[in-house]
Design an enzyme around this catalytic site. Structure first.
Site, PDB file in Angstrom:
ATOM      1  N   GLY A  51       0.829  -1.189   0.000  1.00 57.61           N
ATOM      2  CA  GLY A  51       0.000   0.000   0.000  1.00 57.61           C
ATOM      3  C   GLY A  51       0.865   1.242   0.000  1.00 57.61           C
ATOM      4  N   CYS A  52       0.381   2.297   0.619  1.00 57.26           N
ATOM      5  CA  CYS A  52       1.105   3.571   0.649  1.00 57.26           C
ATOM      6  C   CYS A  52       2.523   3.355   1.137  1.00 57.26           C
ATOM      7  CB  CYS A  52       0.377   4.565   1.548  1.00 57.26           C
ATOM      8  SG  CYS A  52       1.231   6.149   1.719  1.00 57.26           S
ATOM      9  N   LEU A  53       3.490   3.864   0.391  1.00 49.77           N
ATOM     10  CA  LEU A  53       4.885   3.555   0.675  1.00 49.77           C
ATOM     11  C   LEU A  53       5.426   4.196   1.946  1.00 49.77           C
ATOM     12  CD1 LEU A  53       6.011   6.418  -0.550  1.00 49.77           C
ATOM     13  CD2 LEU A  53       6.149   5.129  -2.675  1.00 49.77           C
TER      14      LEU A  53
END
Length: 211
Positions: A51-53
């Site tokens: 997901g969001c890094l």
């Protein structure tokens, strides 16, 4: 109804690339080492998409045995993509953390326990409220041995989900790595520089089965 950003592009309709390559100019903000290759002798690398890094990178740089992390894009078609291009859903890439680790301190099996437990790997082209192909779960391996370990680890976690009556199938993309492109400088170790920033990390609540 499926969001258009959840539909994977093809090589033919992906955005064109650029000759400009993003290269970090600074050392790792936490570990104070270079994020650039080569991998130090005796260490290994792997690409993990959760997901969001931002939150994923913070989770991973904190693990004992992780020498360095960086964030970027992999698994797609556009050469040298930018974050703005990634967000259109038209590059095919997902957001990943490039993890360099010492296998004498943390094994790949142990690293993957944190991977499985720290996001929801059954959500397809999204992670929580973050929707799009860029947020898909992924393990991109550099060797056949890593690939075999990752595939077996996936089977074990699927069994754990089934026992917990979470019947959805894992959608994690597990393949040999394709080119990795660094994300922009401001994304690197973002939550160390901005401690109150957004972190999308959150698991299913199901523990990886103990040996």
């Amino acid at each position: 109804m499926t969001n258009i950003k959840q539909q994977m592009v093809t090589t033919e309709n992906a955005l064109l690339g650029s000759e400009h390559q993003i290269v970090p100019q600074q050392l790792h903000f936490v570990h104070n080492v270079s994020m650039l290759p080569p991998t130090p002798q005796g260490h290994q690398g792997i690409l993990l998409g959760m997901g969001c890094l931002w939150g994923a990178e913070r989770l991973l740089w904190q693990l004992e045995g992780v020498y360095c992390t960086s964030v970027g894009y992999s698994g797609g078609f556009t050469i040298n993509p930018t974050y703005q291009q990634i967000c259109t859903g038209q590059t095919g890439h997902t957001e990943v953390v490039n993890v360099t680790y010492d296998p004498d301190i943390i094994s790949l099996d142990a690293l993957l326990v944190h991977f499985w437990q720290s996001h929801i790997p059954t959500q397809g082209m999204q992670q929580g409220n973050d929707v799009g192909t860029q947020y898909r779960s992924a393990i991109y391996c550099y060797t056949q041995l890593q690939l075999s370990i990752a595939q077996e680890s996936c089977k074990q976690y699927q069994q754990a989900l089934n026992l917990a009556k979470q019947q959805n199938e894992i959608t994690t993309e597990i393949t040999l790595a394709t080119p990795y492109y660094f994300a922009e400088e401001y994304h690197q170790q973002y939550l160390a520089k901005n401690p109150e920033g957004y972190c999308g990390i959150g698991g299913s609540g199901v523990c990886f089965p103990a040996d």
